[in-house]
Write a protein that holds these residues in place. Structure first.
Motif, PDB file in Angstrom:
ATOM      1  N   CYS A 230       0.846  -1.201   0.000  1.00  0.00           N
ATOM      2  CA  CYS A 230       0.000   0.000   0.000  1.00  0.00           C
ATOM      3  C   CYS A 230       0.875   1.242   0.000  1.00  0.00           C
ATOM      4  CB  CYS A 230      -0.916   0.001   1.228  1.00  0.00           C
ATOM      5  SG  CYS A 230      -2.091   1.371   1.234  1.00  0.00           S
TER       6      CYS A 230
ATOM      7  N   LEU B  88       0.681   5.456   0.122  1.00  0.00           N
ATOM      8  CA  LEU B  88      -0.195   6.587   0.448  1.00  0.00           C
ATOM      9  C   LEU B  88       0.552   7.888   0.167  1.00  0.00           C
ATOM     10  CD1 LEU B  88      -1.468   5.179   3.866  1.00  0.00           C
ATOM     11  CD2 LEU B  88      -2.670   5.071   1.666  1.00  0.00           C
TER      12      LEU B  88
ATOM     13  N   SER C 208      -3.525  11.701  -3.168  1.00  0.00           N
ATOM     14  CA  SER C 208      -4.618  10.731  -3.169  1.00  0.00           C
ATOM     15  C   SER C 208      -5.194  10.593  -1.758  1.00  0.00           C
ATOM     16  CB  SER C 208      -4.110   9.367  -3.655  1.00  0.00           C
ATOM     17  OG  SER C 208      -5.173   8.447  -3.743  1.00  0.00           O
TER      18      SER C 208
ATOM     19  N   PHE D 136      -7.192   9.362   1.509  1.00  0.00           N
ATOM     20  CA  PHE D 136      -7.579   8.037   1.988  1.00  0.00           C
ATOM     21  C   PHE D 136      -8.303   8.198   3.317  1.00  0.00           C
ATOM     22  CE2 PHE D 136      -3.465   8.877   3.878  1.00  0.00           C
ATOM     23  CZ  PHE D 136      -3.556   8.364   5.165  1.00  0.00           C
TER      24      PHE D 136
ATOM     25  N   LEU E 154      -8.634   2.013   4.972  1.00  0.00           N
ATOM     26  CA  LEU E 154      -7.299   1.438   5.119  1.00  0.00           C
ATOM     27  C   LEU E 154      -7.298   0.263   6.092  1.00  0.00           C
ATOM     28  CD1 LEU E 154      -4.249   1.630   4.437  1.00  0.00           C
ATOM     29  CD2 LEU E 154      -4.012   3.129   6.419  1.00  0.00           C
TER      30      LEU E 154
ATOM     31  N   SER F 222      -8.080   2.363  -4.401  1.00  0.00           N
ATOM     32  CA  SER F 222      -7.745   3.770  -4.626  1.00  0.00           C
ATOM     33  C   SER F 222      -8.224   4.646  -3.477  1.00  0.00           C
ATOM     34  CB  SER F 222      -8.373   4.267  -5.932  1.00  0.00           C
ATOM     35  OG  SER F 222      -9.775   4.361  -5.781  1.00  0.00           O
ATOM     36  N   PHE F 223      -9.106   4.100  -2.610  1.00  0.00           N
ATOM     37  CA  PHE F 223      -9.708   4.823  -1.491  1.00  0.00           C
ATOM     38  C   PHE F 223     -10.606   5.965  -1.944  1.00  0.00           C
ATOM     39  CE2 PHE F 223      -5.672   3.188   0.348  1.00  0.00           C
ATOM     40  CZ  PHE F 223      -6.233   2.269   1.217  1.00  0.00           C
TER      41      PHE F 223
END
Length: 485
Positions: free
Chosen positions: A285, A287, A291, A293, A301, A452-453
């Motif tokens: 993952c 981050l 992007s 989240f 997550l 992609s959250f």
């Protein structure tokens, strides 16, 4: 061809047929009449005797976009870098100075070395000094004499032999110092804040009518400077980040429900995290600031971490330092405090997310072993690797050729694989960021298999914000295969 002078003298726009636009850089001859010219010393330089074409044609330009429609406009171009037939400085007349500002970056010493050696070996320039301690060093610190002997092996060391600092930009004092010392070529190595300062110094030199070249070399470990393909030191940073990711993977793999969390640099742009993840193949993952989240709930997550641990028994998370800052509680925020360069001071998102994951699994009564690794400053304090050393040489020598040819108010940068001179205001107009609707981010999502959250509504909003009028001409898609874009 038509010409339109930019209001603040930082760019000359030349238009031509078929939608051709040249965003040209200023020249000393623009504001100093009847400047004498001299034959380029490279004519008699043995190193260049084997080169078929000594000099770059004055009409050579480099396109900003390489992907175009066959019937579309030719688009924006920049002046191609390289030696010119005539120079505007006699070698004995040149008194050059070099200054490094902002944070450290692999390759700083290589750039310093190649500017000094380029001036000396290509143009016979012997008067070069280093400004100690960033911009404020112009008026508050000593200078350091630089010769090929002094800089001979500095490229093998990390950091900068000249020292650096943030802030301290008093334009009048700096230009007064330049004038008093008789300096006529100023080489400024630094990020977007530093280049903004360089633009102001150029404007003041122009206003005073000084025969002083102000030239920049863009430096940022985050790779967030626009227009250019990538910034020097970026490849080295990504390579060094692999060591931290590998350590996290070994730790995670060796424990039951093992989790490795690695925090990498990237205040506003997640390029290091993205490319380190793509290069590693061990990351589950990634981050980044671009992007958004969320932690809890469906598709969050925590749910993904649980799923990954059930499937594999271990997991590695890479997080950029600027990611998730909006999720940190207001009580932890630093009241928008800034450093001397105007950058927002960030909370340690790596520690926060590690603790959040621990708390979540504690509530779920699931035992995990989490190791947090923060190599933030390790990856920028090392010497540059082979690829970056070559790139630093190209940047430095191109910068020197431009200064000797009388160009000023420019940054030396790589555009579509070619060395160019870019006006300061193009470098300073915005920060380069990962485009999360672009193919490179899609490649990462495919590689890690992470969500992609983003919900459907979020995707629509992001596309609205990032969608250019013509993807191939104006968007990032035309150059998404290049490292750093």
């Amino acid at each position: 061809m038509g010409t339109e002078q930019d209001i603040n003298h930082q760019m000359k726009v030349v238009t031509g047929d078929s939608g051709y636009v040249l965003e040209d850089v200023p020249h000393l001859a623009d504001y100093i009449p009847d400047l004498p010219t001299y034959p380029n010393p490279l004519r008699s330089n043995p190193a260049y005797s084997v080169v078929k074409q000594y000099f770059v044609d004055m009409d050579d330009t480099v396109p900003q976009k390489v992907v175009v429609h066959k019937d579309g406009p030719r688009g924006v171009h920049f002046r191609r870098a390289g030696p010119r037939q005539k120079v505007y400085f006699d070698s004995d007349e040149v008194h050059a100075c070099i200054v490094t500002c902002g944070g450290l970056c692999p390759g700083l010493n290589t750039v310093i070395r190649e500017i000094v050696c380029g001036l000396f070996h290509m143009y016979g320039v012997t008067k070069v000094i280093g400004i100690d301690g960033g911009y404020r060093g112009f008026y508050s610190k000593n200078t350091i004499p630089l010769t090929p002997k002094v800089v001979n092996d500095i490229h093998k060391r990390g950091g900068t032999i000249l020292g650096t600092s943030r802030g301290g930009h008093d334009t009048m004092k700096i230009v007064d110092s330049i004038q008093d010392r008789g300096i006529n070529q100023v080489y400024i190595i630094g990020g977007d804040g530093t280049q903004k300062g360089a633009a102001v110094i150029y404007e003041e030199c122009r206003q005073r009518g000084l025969k002083v070249v102000v030239a920049g070399i863009p430096k940022t470990i985050d790779n967030d400077i626009p227009v250019i393909d990538r910034s020097f030191g970026f490849d080295t940073a990504v390579e060094e980040a692999q060591r931290a990711i590998n350590a996290a993977h070994v730790e995670a793999e060796s424990a039951e429900n093992g989790l490795g969390v690695v925090k990498l640099m990237g205040r506003y742009s997640g390029f290091i995290a993205m490319y380190a993840t793509l290069a590693s193949r061990d990351v589950d993952c990634c981050l980044i600031p671009e992007s958004p989240f969320y932690l809890g709930g469906e598709g969050g997550l925590f749910e993904y971490v649980e799923k990954r641990l059930k499937e594999n028994g271990h997991m590695v998370i890479v997080i950029a330092e600027g990611a998730g800052q909006e999720l940190l509680s207001q009580s932890l925020q630093s009241a928008n405090e800034q450093d001397a360069s105007g950058n927002r001071l960030l909370q340690d998102v790596g520690l926060w997310i590690s603790q959040s994951i621990k708390d979540h699994f504690k509530q779920r009564k699931i035992a995990i072993t989490l190791k947090y690794i923060d190599p933030t400053y390790m990856i920028r304090a090392i010497p540059s690797n082979a690829a970056d050393n070559v790139y630093c040489t190209l940047l430095a020598q191109s910068c020197v050729h431009g200064a000797m040819a009388g160009f000023t108010g420019y940054t030396s940068g790589l555009v579509n694989g070619r060395q160019t001179y870019i006006p300061f205001n193009r470098i300073n107009e915005r920060q380069n960021k990962v485009v999360i609707t672009d193919r490179m981010w899609a490649r990462l999502l495919s590689s890690t298999n992470q969500p992609s959250f983003l919900g459907p509504k979020d995707v629509i909003e992001v596309r609205k914000e990032e969608q250019p009028p013509n993807q191939l001409l104006d968007g990032e898609n035309g150059k998404d295969d290049k490292p750093g874009n």
